[in-house]
Write an enzyme that holds these catalytic residues in place. Structure first.
Site, mmCIF file in Angstrom:
data_model
loop_
_atom_site.group_PDB
_atom_site.id
_atom_site.type_symbol
_atom_site.label_atom_id
_atom_site.label_comp_id
_atom_site.label_asym_id
_atom_site.label_seq_id
_atom_site.Cartn_x
_atom_site.Cartn_y
_atom_site.Cartn_z
ATOM 1 N N GLU A 13 0.808 -1.213 0.000
ATOM 2 C CA GLU A 13 0.000 0.000 0.000
ATOM 3 C C GLU A 13 0.848 1.273 0.000
ATOM 4 O O GLU A 13 0.322 2.362 -0.242
ATOM 5 C CB GLU A 13 -0.942 -0.014 1.213
ATOM 6 C CG GLU A 13 -1.979 -1.126 1.125
ATOM 7 C CD GLU A 13 -2.783 -1.320 2.395
ATOM 8 O OE1 GLU A 13 -3.895 -1.885 2.308
ATOM 9 O OE2 GLU A 13 -2.314 -0.925 3.484
ATOM 10 N N ASP A 200 -12.433 -6.554 -2.416
ATOM 11 C CA ASP A 200 -13.337 -7.698 -2.282
ATOM 12 C C ASP A 200 -14.695 -7.206 -1.816
ATOM 13 O O ASP A 200 -14.876 -6.025 -1.517
ATOM 14 C CB ASP A 200 -12.762 -8.730 -1.286
ATOM 15 C CG ASP A 200 -12.587 -8.144 0.108
ATOM 16 O OD1 ASP A 200 -13.557 -8.157 0.882
ATOM 17 O OD2 ASP A 200 -11.475 -7.667 0.414
#
Length: 232
Positions: A13, A200
């Site tokens: 990230e 997701d």
């Protein structure tokens, strides 16, 4: 002088942003590496906090005490809690709260921190608007939403749990650090925003979807943050 603290829970990230910055110094504290330097002509401190609320809260406090950051941006991935928000989309926080804080037996709301007087930690409106605009500029083919981030020390991958979070908290996405970052930033009076790319759907398919989409989602978030820095 503005100094922007940029937090990601995992290396993927923040690795893209660290590769683009001019690193002047690296400080190690609490098992974290704080990279000080310049990115897009802005002073920044970029750090991988580690996963979970405690890591995130400690990270913010170090950014406040040691680096005196003026703004905090949290970048990363999350599971969608809204049918309209699909994998690959981006959520910019309006506020954040804990889904696993439960003192309801004492009359508090679900998610409310006892004796704090609130359960929602509001993001800075200017940073929210800037993140939304920057996403449209940096990722024009990606849909961006503003909404609530709900956090807890759980990876949500169960439809029943997901429906409970939607019912109780009306969240847009769920993850494991945002509310702690929001909480600590609020206590230190540091403007913040949480940016989450959806990896997701936080349901029974999450275990399969997350590994496939997390890297691209994290990279999309990094592009957005880099764009934001040009306008802060």
């Amino acid at each position: 002088m503005k100094r922007i603290g940029i937090i990601g829970a995992m290396e993927l990230e923040v690795e893209t942003l660290k590769a683009q910055m001019q690193i002047k110094n690296i400080v190690k504290k609490a098992s974290m590496e704080f990279h000080e330097g310049i990115l897009n002509n802005r002073e920044v401190v970029i750090v991988r906090s580690g996963v979970g609320k405690v890591n995130a809260g400690i990270c913010v406090q170090i950014l406040a005490d040691l680096f005196h950051v003026t703004h905090i941006i949290n970048t990363g991935v999350a599971g969608s809690l809204n049918a309209a928000i699909d994998i690959g989309d981006v959520v910019v926080s309006t506020d954040a709260l804990y889904h696993d804080m439960d003192a309801t037996i004492f009359g508090y709301q679900p998610g409310e921190v006892p004796q704090l007087g609130k359960r929602e930690f509001a993001a800075d409106p200017d940073l929210v608007n800037l993140a939304e605009t920057s996403c449209q500029e940096a990722n024009p083919d990606i849909h961006v939403f503003t909404g609530r981030v709900v956090s807890g020390d759980q990876f949500i991958s169960d439809q029943t749990v997901k429906e409970k979070l939607i019912s109780l908290f009306s969240g847009s996405c769920t993850e494991m650090e945002g509310a702690a970052i929001a909480h600590a930033a609020t206590l230190n009076e540091i403007p913040f925003v949480i940016i989450r790319a959806i990896s997701d759907k936080a349901d029974n398919s999450a275990e399969m979807d997350y590994p496939a989409f997390e890297k691209k989602a994290a990279q999309d978030c990094a592009k957005l943050v880099a764009r934001m820095l040009q306008n802060i």
